[in-house]
Design a protein around this motif. Structure first.
Motif, short mmCIF file in Angstrom:
data_model
loop_
_atom_site.label_atom_id
_atom_site.label_comp_id
_atom_site.label_asym_id
_atom_site.label_seq_id
_atom_site.Cartn_x
_atom_site.Cartn_y
_atom_site.Cartn_z
N ARG A 936 0.83 -1.21 0.00
CA ARG A 936 0.00 0.00 0.00
C ARG A 936 0.86 1.26 0.00
O ARG A 936 1.89 1.31 0.68
CB ARG A 936 -0.91 0.00 1.23
CG ARG A 936 -2.05 1.00 1.14
CD ARG A 936 -2.99 0.84 2.31
NE ARG A 936 -2.49 1.52 3.50
CZ ARG A 936 -2.76 1.16 4.75
NH1 ARG A 936 -3.50 0.09 4.97
NH2 ARG A 936 -2.31 1.84 5.77
N SER A 957 -2.75 -8.22 -2.32
CA SER A 957 -3.48 -6.97 -2.42
C SER A 957 -2.49 -5.85 -2.75
O SER A 957 -1.52 -5.63 -2.01
CB SER A 957 -4.20 -6.66 -1.10
OG SER A 957 -4.83 -5.41 -1.15
N SER A 959 -2.29 -1.83 -3.54
CA SER A 959 -3.11 -0.63 -3.37
C SER A 959 -2.26 0.63 -3.42
O SER A 959 -1.18 0.70 -2.82
CB SER A 959 -3.85 -0.72 -2.03
OG SER A 959 -4.61 0.44 -1.78
N GLN A 995 -6.22 -1.89 -6.30
CA GLN A 995 -7.09 -0.74 -6.04
C GLN A 995 -6.27 0.55 -5.94
O GLN A 995 -5.11 0.53 -5.57
CB GLN A 995 -7.93 -0.97 -4.78
CG GLN A 995 -7.15 -1.24 -3.50
CD GLN A 995 -8.08 -1.56 -2.34
OE1 GLN A 995 -9.30 -1.59 -2.49
NE2 GLN A 995 -7.52 -1.82 -1.17
#
Length: 1088
Positions: A936, A957, A959, A995
């Motif tokens: 992230r 994930s 991000s 994302q």
């Protein structure tokens, strides 16, 4: 087993004859002589009980004699209870109603004796004692018929000696091979001095089989001298030494030689300079004096020699100085493995079709074995010559009812049983009162032993509780308990279970072989249960029957029975979770011998003054009675009280004289939300060990708390108005656990450094707490420190030098010039386990260079090697010019993360605000064990490495990777498309999320050849693909998704406008169908 109650009654008779109640004894004519005769007879019988109880395990006639003795002794115990109850009743009545003036002239007669003026009562007592004496005369006569001996030498082993030979076809269970490999690996790694390992477990669990597998392992076939000795009981050093010499065969011992010195010299000569593996199977003695001479003679073996011990007693392993890491406990077989072993034993030679007829009932029988290999073999032999009907009969029976099985199986437990003292035998067999697989609470079990009189009379100073704890520990160390759960400190057993086979054995010891007795009201099972255990669980709503009146332990599951006041022998009563009236409680307060009274959640509104009559009470539980607002002052008369539980009541104050309860060890006042202050007299509770005031609105703690110098555990957590602690807390030098979580403390007094026995300190949730006193570094025994949720940014550097500190919960741990250094972590003596959140502050490149050097230190790597979760976040305050000017900046970022991530053990990695332009190499290493990665706010990363090579990655994930514009095929980690090499990209990946990647425009697709190739597999486990707020991405890699689609269940597209236009407007459109046509299960979830 009878010895325990016989000893108790003899002791009680001696007390009756002492000066303090001699007058009462003399009031009953002739009873003194009867008591003396009775005591003499019981003492005579006691001398042969050891022999009688050993013979009674297998001899039903001896067992019946013991039951008769036990019943008679209990009858006398009940008579003594009636006597004492009458004395105590009149004493309390006299205290409650002062005598009229005209009677005071008779005061030379003790008021407690006035009941003995009743002729009928005196005659009744005398007749009952005469009856017991007459019965004992008959028991004594029968004793002589059995020819018991007064004492026996140590029992000979009832087993055939074991050998090292093993039939591998008869070894079942995968765990035993895993244990074998673990032990052999341990032996290979440790190559210095003679290493001693121990296999510990209950009889029949497979300890000898495991030792045989190790003994016959190929590792020991060459250049090893192998010796197998079955030791059993008794442990005679000369015999064991002779067996070693004979096994080696290079030395000879003159016949009939029992000189230990000569034999030990032969042992020494036999193993001198040789690397040996010695198995000592079935060792019982834990007397170090017997083992030490033999141990010394074995020290002349070559470096790297091994001794492997099998035993049922953990004390034996300790006697051999076995380290905890070198002690192994075999696991039980699974039900399927038990069935395989039972089937192969009982149905050998039968066809598959024939075996199939027995399978259903056979699996039910196998479940009775509860994972014990011996039980499966014994039952298998029993079933060998039975038809299907016979199998069904066995399935419906308890093992202890199957005579042939009992004879084969229980001798393994008889050895353990005969090794117990009479008191331990009684305590052990009582455990059969609990259902199978029951989770037994240690405190409750000890109280029940106490209630039954198994622990003897009280000599003060918690002697009974300590003896109970010691008995529990002894039984556990003999492997008679399993699934043991210890306290947080690891010092005491809190919960345990009994193996089903061990439970059956204990049950068989209690079962009365005589004809069942009954009464017109109660069933035979209830009557026999009361006779065998003096314990009862009452599920019915009925009237107390005469056959129940000898009960010592009672659990009531419905409303209290009528006539409950006649249960005068009760010592332990649990009536929790039942609504009680005031009248019910007043009746209970007339059961004067109660030692334990549990009244939790009884919807009580008040406690009567008569509670003070229960002067023998040691534990009182009134918890969860939310309508109790006050306690009567008479509670303070319960001077024998050890445990008082008042949590979740609505007390507004504590009785002022609570300080009179000078024996109190545990006091729980937690969650009394109206309790705002404590009486000063609490400072007199000098024997208190545990005090819980959790969730009370206390504003201050009185200085008198410093007087509680025996306190071990203090819980003041959730006192939200508590802002400071008294300095006197520094006097609590025995404190082991201190919980101050979620108070409003602003500082910790420096006197906390005096608590040099403290193991656990919880300061979490004190948001205004900004620093720890330097004196905290004096807590040399500290193991666990919790400070998450505080404002503490910097820890005292010397804290890391505490050698026992193994758990440090702080969220996050801040690193930087204004905070902590990696050096603090480096100094910790124990590897960190669980999770760690590091928040790293960088203000200059020079600081980063220093951090990289610190992170490379081997001590830090060792410290982090057991972490399962690591969260790394960065706060960079250096200017962009300085960061950009350094050509090595990106590589330093990579080195820093590489040094901090233990990728061989880590399961979860979270990386936030990473400023390197490339991700570290560990993100594409096939040696990486990481299962979840969360990236992230990576402002400089413009491309993704070959993360498809990560063999165990399940969740990824990504991000806010601001510079990411292109995800290439290298992301999959496919280096070759050759048909000769099978390539799997992301073999375990289940969830993939992108994302907030606003600049991401293209996801490169695989080639047509790669899509068609059977040698290439891509994300075969992927079930969910999410793409959120990636507004520039126009299309997905269709070939790649078609390759994945068989497993994919959800395609989640949110606020990614270009993708929604392509796939979301028309689910029947060609773009969507090109992805979903091969997978009708695939769902599309989308919105702008």
């Amino acid at each position: 087993m009878a010895d325990a109650i016989v000893s108790e009654v003899v002791g009680r008779i001696a007390t009756m004859l002492e000066d303090k109640i001699r007058y009462e004894v003399n009031l009953v004519k002739g009873v003194k002589k009867e008591l003396l005769n009775l005591s003499k007879k019981l003492n005579t019988i006691r001398k042969v009980l050891d022999d009688a109880e050993k013979r009674g395990v297998n001899d039903e006639s001896v067992k019946s004699w013991l039951k008769k003795l036990e019943a008679t002794t209990y009858e006398m115990d009940d008579i003594l209870d009636e006597w004492n109850y009458s004395l105590l009743k009149h004493k309390l009545e006299d205290f409650a109603e002062p005598e009229p003036v005209q009677k005071r002239g008779c005061s030379f007669i003790p008021s407690s004796c006035l009941c003995f003026k009743d002729i009928s009562f005196r005659r009744d007592i005398a007749k009952k004692i005469e009856h017991v004496n007459a019965t004992l005369d008959q028991i004594l006569k029968e004793k002589d018929d059995f020819n018991f001996v007064i004492s026996l030498p140590a029992p000979e082993s009832q087993q055939e000696p074991t050998t090292s030979l093993i039939d591998l076809k008869k070894v079942y269970g995968s765990d035993i091979y895993k244990k074998r490999d673990d032990i052999v690996k341990n032996m290979m790694v440790n190559g210095d001095d003679t290493q001693i390992l121990s296999i510990v477990g209950t009889g029949g669990l497979g300890k000898t089989t495991l030792a045989q597998l190790i003994f016959n392992h190929p590792h020991f076939e060459k250049d090893w001298l192998k010796i197998w000795v079955c030791v059993s009981d008794p442990f005679i050093a000369t015999v064991v030494a002779k067996n070693i010499v004979e096994s080696v065969g290079t030395e000879t011992i003159p016949p009939n030689t029992n000189q230990l010195e000569l034999v030990l010299q032969k042992v020494k000569a036999s193993v001198s300079g040789k690397k040996f593996l010695l198995v000592l199977d079935d060792v019982w003695t834990d007397d170090n004096k017997k083992w030490e001479p033999l141990q010394i003679s074995l020290q002349c073996g070559a470096v790297g020699s091994k001794i492997l011990v099998t035993t049922r007693k953990e004390t034996v392993a300790k006697m051999f100085h076995t380290l905890d890491d070198h002690m192994y406990h075999p696991n039980k077989l699974s039900e399927e493995e038990c069935w395989s072993l039972l089937r192969d034993t009982s149905l050998q030679g039968k066809s598959e079709k024939e075996c199939g007829k027995f399978e259903d009932v056979g699996k039910k029988i196998a479940s009775k074995c509860n994972g014990l290999p011996l039980a499966a073999v014994v039952l298998g032999r029993l079933l060998q010559f039975k038809d299907l009907e016979g199998w069904e009969h066995v399935e419906k029976s308890e093992i202890w009812q199957l005579e042939n099985a009992k004879l084969d199986l229980f001798p393994h437990l008889v050895l353990s049983y005969n090794d117990l003292s009479p008191t331990l035998k009684r305590c052990f067999s009582y455990c059969a009162v609990y259902p199978k697989d029951y989770r037994i609470g240690a405190e409750t079990l000890i109280e029940e032993w106490m209630a039954q009189g198994y622990l003897g009379s009280d000599s003060g100073n918690d002697a009974l509780e300590l003896k109970g704890r010691e008995n529990l520990k002894n039984l556990a160390m003999r492997s008679l308990f399993q699934d043991i759960e210890k306290s947080k400190s690891g010092e005491q057993i809190e919960w345990c279970k009994m193996h089903d086979i061990v439970h059956d054995f204990a049950l068989s010891l209690r079962q009365n072989g005589d004809k069942e007795t009954s009464c017109q009201v109660c069933g035979s099972s209830l009557v026999s249960h009361v006779q065998e255990y003096r314990s009862l669980q009452w599920d019915e709503s009925c009237k107390v029957c005469d056959c129940m009146k000898s009960v010592r332990v009672l659990r009531i599951k419905r409303s209290p029975p009528m006539g409950m006041e006649t249960l005068i022998h009760l010592r332990w009563l649990d009536i929790s979770w039942i609504t009680l009236s005031k009248d019910d409680l007043e009746i209970i307060c007339r059961l004067y011998f109660l030692q334990t009274l549990l009244l939790s959640l009884c919807h009580l509104t008040e406690i009567p003054q008569e509670i003070g009559n229960l002067v023998q009470l040691r534990r009182l539980d009134l918890s969860e009675n939310e309508d109790i607002k006050e306690l009567p002052e008479s509670v303070c008369k319960l001077v024998e009280l050890r445990t008082l539980s008042l949590q979740l009541c609505s007390l507004k104050e504590i009785p002022r004289e609570i300080g009179n309860l000078v024996q109190l060890r545990q006091l729980d006042l937690s969650w009394n939300r109206e309790l705002k202050e404590l009486p000063e007299s609490m400072g007199r509770l000098v024997e208190l060990r545990t005090l819980s005031l959790r969730g009370c609105p206390l504003k201050e703690i009185c200085r008198g708390i410093g007087n509680l110098v025996q306190l071990r555990q203090l819980d003041l957590s959730m006192n939200e108005e508590l802002k400071e602690l008294p300095e006197s807390m520094g006097s609590l030098v025995e404190l082991r656990t201190l919980s101050l979580a979620y108070c409003s403390l602003k500082e910790i007094p420096r006197e906390i450094g005096n608590l040099d026995q403290l193991r656990r300190l919880d300061l979490s949730g004190n948001e205004e707490l900004k620093e720890l006193p330097e004196s905290i570094c004096s807590l040399v025994e500290l193991q666990i420190l919790k400070i998450e949720g505080t404002s503490i940014n910097c820890l005292p550097e010397a804290l890391g030098e505490l050698s026992n500190l193994h758990t440090l919960e702080l969220c996050p741990f801040k690193v930087g010039s204004q905070y902590n250094k990696f050096g603090f972590l480096k100094n910790l003596h124990h590897p960190l386990v669980g999770s760690l959140e590091l928040e790293i502050y960088l203000s200059s490149m020079s600081e980063m260079v220093e951090l990289v050097e610190d992170a490379r230190q081997e001590q830090l790597k060792t410290l982090l090697q057991k972490l399962e979760t690591l969260k790394l976040s960065f706060e960079v305050t250096m200017n962009e010019t300085e960061q950009a000017s350094s050509s090595s900046s990106s590589s330093m970022w990579m080195e820093l993360v590489e040094a901090l991530v233990p990728h061989h053990t880590l399961n979860i990695l979270v990386l936030i605000e990473y400023k390197g332009s490339r991700l570290p190499h560990l993100m594409s290493s096939p040696l990486n064990f990481i299962k979840q990665i969360y990236l992230r706010d990576l402002s400089e990363v413009s491309s993704l490495p070959a993360m498809g090579k990560l063999p165990f990655l399940e969740i990824l994930s990504i991000s806010s990777v601001e510079q990411l514009m292109f995800v290439g095929r290298e992301f999959l980690g496919i280096e070759s498309s050759s048909h000769d090499i099978v390539v799997v990209a992301f073999p375990k990946l289940k969830q993939l999320t992108f994302q907030y990647c606003r600049k991401w425009e293209e996801w490169e697709d695989i080639t047509e050849e790669e899509e068609e190739s059977a040698a290439i597999s891509i994300m075969p486990c992927l079930t969910e693909l999410s793409i959120n707020l990636c507004r520039s991405l126009k299309k997905l890699p269709l070939r790649l998704l078609r390759k994945v689609s068989s497993s994919l269940l959800l395609l989640d597209i949110r606020k990614s406008s270009e993708l929604v236009k392509t796939y979301g407007e028309d689910e029947e459109g060609s773009a969507w169908r090109s992805i979903s046509q091969h997978n009708p299960q695939l769902r599309l979830r989308h919105y702008y």
